[in-house]
Design an enzyme around this catalytic site. Structure first.
Site, PDB file in Angstrom:
ATOM      1  N   PRO A   2     -11.835 -46.822   4.171  1.00 27.56           N
ATOM      2  CA  PRO A   2     -10.542 -47.477   4.289  1.00 27.56           C
ATOM      3  C   PRO A   2      -9.631 -46.706   5.243  1.00 27.56           C
ATOM      4  O   PRO A   2      -9.399 -45.512   5.073  1.00 27.56           O
ATOM      5  CB  PRO A   2      -9.994 -47.477   2.862  1.00 27.56           C
ATOM      6  CG  PRO A   2     -10.889 -46.616   2.062  1.00 27.56           C
ATOM      7  CD  PRO A   2     -12.097 -46.312   2.832  1.00 27.56           C
ATOM      8  N   GLU A   3      -9.155 -47.399   6.248  1.00 28.97           N
ATOM      9  CA  GLU A   3      -8.196 -46.829   7.185  1.00 28.97           C
ATOM     10  C   GLU A   3      -6.889 -47.604   7.028  1.00 28.97           C
ATOM     11  O   GLU A   3      -6.740 -48.362   6.077  1.00 28.97           O
ATOM     12  CB  GLU A   3      -8.750 -46.926   8.621  1.00 28.97           C
ATOM     13  CG  GLU A   3     -10.134 -46.277   8.750  1.00 28.97           C
ATOM     14  CD  GLU A   3     -10.764 -46.422  10.129  1.00 28.97           C
ATOM     15  OE1 GLU A   3     -10.021 -46.551  11.112  1.00 28.97           O
ATOM     16  OE2 GLU A   3     -12.000 -46.410  10.215  1.00 28.97           O
ATOM     17  N   LYS A  58      -3.031 -43.074   5.458  1.00 27.22           N
ATOM     18  CA  LYS A  58      -4.005 -43.667   4.539  1.00 27.22           C
ATOM     19  C   LYS A  58      -3.665 -43.369   3.079  1.00 27.22           C
ATOM     20  O   LYS A  58      -4.449 -43.681   2.184  1.00 27.22           O
ATOM     21  CB  LYS A  58      -5.410 -43.144   4.860  1.00 27.22           C
ATOM     22  CG  LYS A  58      -5.853 -43.426   6.294  1.00 27.22           C
ATOM     23  CD  LYS A  58      -7.138 -42.696   6.656  1.00 27.22           C
ATOM     24  CE  LYS A  58      -7.373 -42.741   8.164  1.00 27.22           C
ATOM     25  NZ  LYS A  58      -8.468 -41.849   8.582  1.00 27.22           N
ATOM     26  N   ARG A 276     -18.433 -37.141  14.770  1.00 35.20           N
ATOM     27  CA  ARG A 276     -18.547 -38.478  14.186  1.00 35.20           C
ATOM     28  C   ARG A 276     -19.502 -39.354  14.968  1.00 35.20           C
ATOM     29  O   ARG A 276     -19.588 -39.241  16.189  1.00 35.20           O
ATOM     30  CB  ARG A 276     -17.180 -39.192  14.187  1.00 35.20           C
ATOM     31  CG  ARG A 276     -16.116 -38.480  13.474  1.00 35.20           C
ATOM     32  CD  ARG A 276     -16.615 -38.093  12.108  1.00 35.20           C
ATOM     33  NE  ARG A 276     -15.614 -37.316  11.426  1.00 35.20           N
ATOM     34  CZ  ARG A 276     -14.727 -37.873  10.618  1.00 35.20           C
ATOM     35  NH1 ARG A 276     -14.725 -39.149  10.421  1.00 35.20           N
ATOM     36  NH2 ARG A 276     -13.849 -37.110  10.022  1.00 35.20           N
TER      37      ARG A 276
END
Length: 286
Positions: A2-3, A58, A276
């Site tokens: 979730p961003e 967030k 990433r």
DNA sequence: CTTCTTGTTACTGA
DNA sequence: ATCAGTAACAAGAA
């Protein structure tokens, strides 16, 4: 994952249905998911209610009575699901295992309200947390976060100033919450794609047009993702029968080995940048 | 079996 | 001060 857009969707949904409901019971099924002592957590929440739900980066920030705040961070696999009877009224970040047979193995905390509705905190990987803080704690969160990219203050000149004199890798910079709050791996890759910029570039290599394009891309991607209720809301329908489906509009994230849908020439590659998984089109990102 | 996944913090070393 | 890289956290998928 979730961003910002996913968290925004969650708080928008919850604000419509949960405010001012009295909490009558708190079940903590996994102790470490609560920061601070469990007993004071329960003591403050019991008979309390949510006055307002907001977001900073967030972080989900829920105002309680008595100048306290319930802060929730979902990290990677946290979910908040609000049930009235068997109906999902609001929820977050459901994955494939969309199972409303709650509580389940991943349920670590339950709030029971006096009207029999329930709020579940689920978290497969247990990296998220809930914490009760005061005004001072709120300040600590504020201090480590950069600007809200959808706020009025996030102007082009503010963005230019942020980049000034930095030589960092662009992706590492965009992921760093102390400059811009709320971007994560998905929306960074999508923003860079939209701006035609390679994720391996450094900040000091960006020309004026690229800087402007990136600034606009960040705002555009986030706004569109919120409109579509985020990316990770795959398989569930909310109370109104809507489905969040930004996942269908992702241009590079999860598209590795597919032909680029913009230039129709490149094949989306996946490499590692700033630690990433990073997707980009080698043809139309420069 | 191994490797990869992602948000954040902590730590090392340049 | 700045920055890159990596480990850690934990569970599941491939």
């Amino acid at each position: 994952m979730p961003e910002l857009p996913e968290v925004q969707t969650i708080i928008d949904d919850l604000n419509k249905v949960i405010l001012n409901k009295k909490i009558k019971k708190i079940d903590i099924l996994l102790s470490k998911i609560v920061r601070g002592t469990n007993s004071s957590f329960i003591k403050i929440l019991k008979n309390n209610s949510f006055q307002n739900i907001s977001r900073r980066g967030k972080y989900i920030i829920i105002s309680l009575a008595n100048n306290r705040f319930l802060v929730i961070h979902l990290r990677m696999t946290g979910q908040i699901i609000y049930l009235q009877g068997n109906n999902l009224i609001a929820g977050g970040h459901s994955d494939k295992s969309n199972n409303f047979n709650l509580p389940n193995r991943q349920t670590h905390l339950i709030l029971h309200f006096t009207d029999q509705s329930q709020l579940f905190y689920n978290d497969q990987r247990q990296f998220g947390f809930l914490e009760i803080i005061n005004q001072k704690g709120l300040g600590r969160i504020e201090n480590k976060l950069g600007i809200e990219p959808l706020s009025k203050g996030f102007t082009y000149s503010y963005f230019q100033d942020l980049l000034k004199d930095k030589k960092r890798n662009i992706k590492a910079f965009l992921l760093d919450q102390k400059y811009i709050a709320g971007l994560g791996n998905i929306y960074v890759d999508e923003s860079l794609f939209l701006a035609h910029i390679l994720p391996t570039r450094s900040l000091d290599s960006l020309n004026k047009k690229e800087t402007k394009d990136l600034y606009l891309a960040i705002k555009q991607v986030l706004k569109l993702a919120i409109k579509y209720r985020g990316t990770t809301f795959n398989n569930y329908k909310d109370a109104h029968g809507r489905q969040g489906n930004f996942i269908k509009r992702l241009k590079v994230y999860g598209q590795e080995n597919q032909k680029c849908m913009r230039c129709q020439k490149g094949v989306i590659k996946k490499i590692r940048v700033a630690g990433r998984g990073t997707r980009y089109c080698p043809e139309c990102q420069k």
